[in-house]
Design a protein around this motif. Structure first.
Motif, mmCIF file in Angstrom:
data_model
loop_
_atom_site.group_PDB
_atom_site.id
_atom_site.type_symbol
_atom_site.label_atom_id
_atom_site.label_comp_id
_atom_site.label_asym_id
_atom_site.label_seq_id
_atom_site.Cartn_x
_atom_site.Cartn_y
_atom_site.Cartn_z
ATOM 1 N N LEU A 701 -1.971 26.386 30.209
ATOM 2 C CA LEU A 701 -3.231 27.300 29.858
ATOM 3 C C LEU A 701 -4.418 27.019 31.052
ATOM 4 O O LEU A 701 -5.105 27.832 30.936
ATOM 5 C CB LEU A 701 -3.768 26.883 28.450
ATOM 6 N N ALA A 702 -4.053 26.219 31.895
ATOM 7 C CA ALA A 702 -5.037 25.798 33.099
ATOM 8 C C ALA A 702 -4.625 26.748 34.089
ATOM 9 O O ALA A 702 -3.467 26.242 34.634
ATOM 10 C CB ALA A 702 -5.308 24.534 33.385
ATOM 11 N N ILE A 703 -5.310 27.687 34.565
ATOM 12 C CA ILE A 703 -4.892 28.607 35.909
ATOM 13 C C ILE A 703 -5.509 28.003 36.965
ATOM 14 O O ILE A 703 -6.709 28.190 36.803
ATOM 15 C CB ILE A 703 -4.973 29.908 35.381
ATOM 16 N N PRO A 704 -4.854 27.823 37.942
ATOM 17 C CA PRO A 704 -5.601 27.408 38.892
ATOM 18 C C PRO A 704 -6.117 28.439 39.716
ATOM 19 O O PRO A 704 -5.797 29.749 39.993
ATOM 20 C CB PRO A 704 -4.419 26.927 40.140
ATOM 21 N N THR A 705 -7.576 28.315 40.135
ATOM 22 C CA THR A 705 -8.392 29.290 40.803
ATOM 23 C C THR A 705 -8.032 29.225 42.214
ATOM 24 O O THR A 705 -7.819 28.160 42.875
ATOM 25 C CB THR A 705 -9.898 28.988 40.797
ATOM 26 N N GLU A 706 -8.126 30.491 43.213
ATOM 27 C CA GLU A 706 -7.518 30.565 44.434
ATOM 28 C C GLU A 706 -8.305 29.847 45.406
ATOM 29 O O GLU A 706 -8.169 29.012 45.877
ATOM 30 C CB GLU A 706 -7.445 32.102 44.760
ATOM 31 N N GLU A 707 -9.599 30.081 45.524
ATOM 32 C CA GLU A 707 -10.528 29.663 46.374
ATOM 33 C C GLU A 707 -10.698 28.221 45.939
ATOM 34 O O GLU A 707 -11.848 27.997 44.945
ATOM 35 C CB GLU A 707 -11.887 30.298 46.441
ATOM 36 N N GLY A 708 -10.378 27.356 46.696
ATOM 37 C CA GLY A 708 -10.619 25.859 46.183
ATOM 38 C C GLY A 708 -11.940 25.372 46.700
ATOM 39 O O GLY A 708 -12.166 24.908 47.978
ATOM 40 N N ASP A 709 -13.063 25.506 46.026
ATOM 41 C CA ASP A 709 -14.298 25.260 46.416
ATOM 42 C C ASP A 709 -14.685 24.188 45.479
ATOM 43 O O ASP A 709 -15.102 24.460 44.378
ATOM 44 C CB ASP A 709 -15.103 26.598 46.247
ATOM 45 N N ASP A 710 -14.963 22.773 45.852
ATOM 46 C CA ASP A 710 -15.341 21.894 45.089
ATOM 47 C C ASP A 710 -16.927 21.962 44.740
ATOM 48 O O ASP A 710 -17.650 22.378 45.452
ATOM 49 C CB ASP A 710 -15.252 20.657 45.650
ATOM 50 N N VAL A 711 -17.214 22.201 43.481
ATOM 51 C CA VAL A 711 -18.354 22.636 42.864
ATOM 52 C C VAL A 711 -18.955 21.224 42.198
ATOM 53 O O VAL A 711 -18.388 20.747 41.251
ATOM 54 C CB VAL A 711 -18.424 23.760 41.985
ATOM 55 N N SER A 712 -20.050 20.752 42.686
ATOM 56 C CA SER A 712 -20.747 19.830 41.799
ATOM 57 C C SER A 712 -21.547 20.386 40.605
ATOM 58 O O SER A 712 -22.037 21.269 40.675
ATOM 59 C CB SER A 712 -21.647 19.042 42.952
#
Lengths: 848, 151
Positions: A701-712
């Motif tokens: 159910l967790a779909i990886p998001t394409e742009e891997g941008d670490d968000v704090s």
């Protein structure tokens, strides 16, 4: 002589050749005789000078002689009927046999320029008509069973040779540049073969082509025979012999045939859709007369074969079209914009290269060029396209690209097949070929031999037809008829696929519009429901709490709905989803909520359920837990690992947790909804230090998001400042929904002491703005179908701060460019309204 | 009601041209290639006019025997029992491709002109081929109008 002079002379000679009116030759072949009668008179006005050898009557006897001296009343009867026939000016008609003087003749008749032309050919002893017809019948029966075009042509020449007894029968097919290629041939043993040889376009000048297209048969019985002259009382008559089977030949043609070693010919044009497709050419090395029956049957065969060939080409075209449709469908993806097929070009271009053998293929669009394989430079391709567009034909073949494109732009390409304007917004689809190593096999050296014929230049036929290998430097192999047919099919297929793709796009656009409209309505309904709820009597505290909870739940759902609308009901970023859901709390508790987790998205159903669950946790925390005091903190984190898709809610620093005495709706949402809908493992622990909840969902159910941008994770409140005025504040609400407007007014009045005017339309708003000034305004974007833009303009003009209120979420593109303080999404909450009023300077922080 | 015309002509090309001209101005056209076929039409339904060729092909030879002259004779003499009574007054145009003079064949006498026979037998008008189709149409329409007027 310079090359240029030479070219000019060749052009002049060609023109002389093209313009020669070979139908006014004034001579006939002497195996029959000819008589002309001006329509309306009944006497012979012209005759061929061989009449005496044929009949014993002199030219003088015949000229001026009444018709009934030649023909029986039966024949005259037939002639009068035939004169009225609708096709008498387009084809010869056999009208019977006649005895004139010493001879017996088959008589055919046609009308040209108001002259009835009778051709009289000696009757051959024996019943040859029946023989000819039975041979033709058998032959057509055999040929009509053949499906494939090439096989049909091979068999047809074999059958025609059997039928006619000529030494050689060949099928000559015209190519795109006007030259001809021998595509099928049958020869008597020992006779030279021309199969596969090319004949230059000048071999059959335009004047001859025109005659072929309108004449179903042409025969020359003896290339070297002395021809008979036509005479009339007034001297050499000027009569159009286009249709006459006896028509004489011009010297240049007989020289051409003699050089080829031919003594007699018969030609049957292959006409498809009124165009010359090619012709059957019969050669004999000795003189060969056709009897009347033979020529009539041959004519019939030519027409029948044209029909069979047309049917075979149609069958082939259909097959090609199917093939091309497959490719073109793959070129225009179903959900793609018709011109945005860049993504499909890679796969389609290789398929195109298999369809038509080439070294490169390119799609030339108005704004860019998509090449594949060996192609000229973009500039070179544009030059070629310009040239082709100037010519104007849909399909054009070039075998010597150097004549059109400068060599520095050509790269390795030497030939091109241009499909001009295949679909809108594109200029051409072009196939390119590099220089060929196979020479072109010409029938004789095609270089033109010029002779000066009494001051005017003409072409002299070449003396040898022996295979001549052309130096192919700078040339590609030729584009044959099949390839041109394929290209025609490809253009059709591209146009068809394009319009299909366009229709699909239109459909998708319309769907999008409908979905937006639907979302708008759902939003409005949520707003109405929330308004109704908040207008309930809230004197009872329990009811007030209930109403507050319900209002918040609806709002949380509306927030999730917004996000889903934005993603067009695809997937939603989990962080954004949580941020949206928690915003009412994070707005007041700046650093109390911390979100941690990788970039993960969830799809629509999961998003809705998670929203409700997180909302309940947060709302409980705000009432009893970590968000209810100044020190508490909530950590919301998620991760995908071997256990699955894990979401953790952890409160700390709040008051000591006291488990509730009864289980409310909120609790069952937390503990049951995800378990029920998504088979999640749920842990909900009301430990005294703080509430802890853990949800373990399937990792799928967790779909990886394409742009891997670490968000704090940080949610902060909107900072606002301003000072309030003490006079009565005037607020304008432009809203067409009664329930919503009532709710808005109530909310405004709870926040600020003000006079609120409500108007339902653009017109009413503009009217009231004329009379009165306001301190603040709220505009519904959509007022019964009207856009409230004009009101926004008016407000900007008088400097009144305003906000838009909309049910569309934040997607209203039309709002860009207006100087609003912001866009409030319905349903409105107290916090948002408060922030807006602060920004407008009507409320200050001290008032809150 | 549509006007109806019966044409007897054995030349397919001419028959088609004439028929389409009459259809072009609203006629219903019955086409026949022999006397017996024409008589069958007449027994079936009423016509406003008849156009008949005189010599038609019959048994491989073009003759007057089975052609328009006999048809006209039958139509004008209903007592013979070949055609109905009403047709007796129907306008008839006889056409032929045979010339009046210079007759050389045995089937005709030196003074024979088939159109004279046709007129004598009851044709209202006669025409010699070749002629423009429009001429025929004009003659037929005029005949129909004057016969209506005299009723």
């Amino acid at each position: 002589m310079s090359i240029q002079e030479r070219q000019e002379q060749e052009a002049e000679a060609m023109e002389n050749c093209e313009n020669e009116e070979i139908q006014f030759v004034g001579e006939i072949q002497p195996y029959g005789w000819l008589m002309g009668v001006r329509v309306g008179t009944q006497v012979a006005t012209l005759v061929s000078d061989n009449v005496e050898t044929m009949t014993g009557l002199s030219v003088g006897d015949v000229l001026g002689m009444p018709l009934d001296k030649f023909f029986s009343s039966d024949l005259l009867h037939t002639i009068r009927n035939a004169s009225g026939h609708s096709t008498i000016t387009q084809q010869r008609e056999h009208i019977g046999t006649a005895t004139v003087g010493l001879g017996q003749f088959d008589v055919t008749m046609h009308v040209a320029d108001n002259v009835a032309i009778f051709e009289l050919i000696p009757v051959v002893a024996g019943n040859d008509a029946v023989v000819s017809f039975s041979k033709a019948q058998a032959m057509l029966n055999r040929l009509s069973t053949i499906d494939d075009l090439n096989e049909l042509l091979d068999e047809a020449v074999a059958e025609l040779r059997w039928f006619s007894g000529f030494d050689r029968v060949k099928t000559y097919r015209f190519l795109s540049d006007g030259s001809g290629e021998i595509v099928a041939e049958a020869v008597r043993f020992g006779v030279d073969s021309f199969l596969g040889l090319r004949f230059p376009a000048a071999d059959i000048p335009q004047s001859a082509r025109k005659l072929y297209a309108s004449t179903p048969i042409r025969s020359i019985s003896d290339v070297s025979g002395v021809q008979a002259k036509l005479v009339s009382a007034a001297g050499q008559p000027d009569v159009d012999l286009s249709l006459a089977i006896l028509r004489g030949h011009v010297p240049v043609h007989s020289l051409y045939l003699k050089n080829m070693g031919v003594a007699a010919t018969l030609s049957l044009p292959i006409v498809i859709d009124s165009e010359m497709w090619g012709l059957f050419a019969f050669h004999h090395h000795e003189p060969r007369n056709l009897s009347s029956a033979e020529s009539l049957v041959s004519e019939l065969l030519g027409r029948s074969l044209s029909i069979l060939i047309q049917a075979a080409t149609e069958r082939r075209r259909r097959r090609y079209l199917d093939q091309c449709l497959q490719i073109s469908t793959s070129l225009f993806g179903p959900n793609d914009s018709p011109v945005g097929f860049g993504a499909y070009w890679d796969s389609a271009s290789s398929e195109l290269r298999e369809l038509i053998a080439c070294d490169g293929v390119a799609f030339v669009l108005k704004d860019k060029v998509m090449p594949y394989g060996d192609c000229p430079t973009e500039e070179g391709m544009r030059a070629l396209v310009n040239h082709a567009q100037g010519v104007g034909d849909d399909i054009q073949g070039f075998e010597c690209l150097g004549e059109v494109v400068p060599s520095d732009l050509r790269q390795s390409s030497a030939g091109a097949l241009v499909l001009a304007d295949p679909v809108p917004l594109s200029d051409a689809l072009i196939f390119f070929r590099n220089e060929t190593s196979d020479d072109v096999r010409w029938a004789g050296n095609p270089e033109k031999d010029l002779v000066d014929d009494g001051g005017s230049l003409r072409l002299n036929p070449r003396s040898s037809f022996a295979e001549y290998l052309d130096n192919t430097a700078g040339r590609s192999s030729s584009w044959d008829g099949d390839e041109v047919d394929l290209a025609t099919s490809l253009v059709q297929a591209l146009r068809r696929s394009y319009s299909t793709a366009e229709m699909q796009k239109e459909h998708t656009d319309r769907m999008g519009l409908m979905v937006r409209e639907l979302n708008h309505r759902v939003r409005n309904i949520l707003a109405v429901v929330q308004s109704l709820v908040s207008q309930s009597d809230v004197s009872d505290e329990a009811v007030a709490a209930y109403v507050d909870g319900l209002e918040r739940r609806i709002h949380a759902l509306a927030g999730a709905h917004d996000l889903l609308t934005e993603s067009e009901w695809g997937k939603v970023d989990l962080r954004s989803l949580f941020e949206g859901t928690l915003r009412p709390y994070s707005e007041t508790k700046a650093n109390a909520i911390v979100l941690t987790g990788s970039q993960v998205s969830v799809d629509a159903p999961v998003a809705s359920a998670l929203t409700l669950v997180i909302h309940e946790l947060a709302s409980n925390a705000a009432k009893y837990g970590a968000l209810s005091n100044e020190t508490g903190q909530v950590n919301l984190s998620w991760q995908v690992d071997d256990t699955g898709f894990v979401i953790d809610w952890k409160e700390s620093g709040g008051p000591t947790v006291i488990p509730p005495t009864r289980t409310g709706f909120g609790t069952s949402v937390i503990t049951e909804s995800l378990a029920f809908e998504f088979d999640a493992e749920v842990m909900h622990n009301l430990s005294p230090d703080g509430v802890i909840a853990r949800f373990v969902l399937s990792s799928q159910l967790a779909i990886p998001t394409e742009e891997g941008d670490d968000v704090s994770a940080e949610g902060g409140p909107g900072d606002a400042s301003g000072s309030s005025d003490k006079r009565t504040i005037q607020i304008l609400v432009v809203e067409d929904d009664f329930v919503v407007s009532k709710d808005t007014v109530a909310k405004l009045k709870r926040l600020v002491s003000a006079e609120v005017s409500v108007v339902p339309s653009v017109e009413a708003a503009l009217r009231i703005l004329d009379e009165q000034t306001f301190d603040f305004a709220m505009l519904d974007v959509n007022l019964r179908g009207d856009f409230s833009g004009p009101v926004a303009d008016a407000l900007t003009q008088c400097g009144t701060p305003f906000v838009f209120a909309t049910g569309y979420g934040s997607r209203d593109r039309e709002l860009v460019g207006y100087e609003s303080l912001g866009i409030l999404t319905k349903p409105l909450t107290k916090t948002r309204l408060q922030n807006a009023l602060m920004e407008a300077g009507i409320l200050s922080e001290a008032d809150v | 009601m549509n006007r109806r015309i019966l044409i007897m002509e054995d030349d397919r090309d001419l028959l088609n041209q004439w028929a389409s001209s009459f259809e072009g101005i609203g006629f219903e056209v019955a086409m026949s290639a022999s006397r017996t076929e024409a008589e069958a039409f007449l027994n079936e339904t009423r016509f406003d006019a008849l156009v008949t060729d005189i010599f038609v092909e019959s048994g491989g030879a073009v003759t007057a025997g089975e052609g328009g002259l006999l048809l006209i004779g039958h139509v004008r003499n209903p007592g013979l029992g070949f055609t109905p009574e009403w047709a007796k007054t129907m306008p008839i145009v006889a056409v032929t491709a045979t010339q009046a003079s210079r007759v050389t064949q045995a089937q005709t006498s030196p003074t024979f002109d088939p159109l004279n026979f046709a007129s004598g037998g009851g044709a209202d008008s006669t025409m010699r081929k070749p002629f423009e189709t429009q001429e025929l149409v004009t003659v037929v329409v005029d005949l129909i109008e004057s016969s209506k007027a005299s009723e």
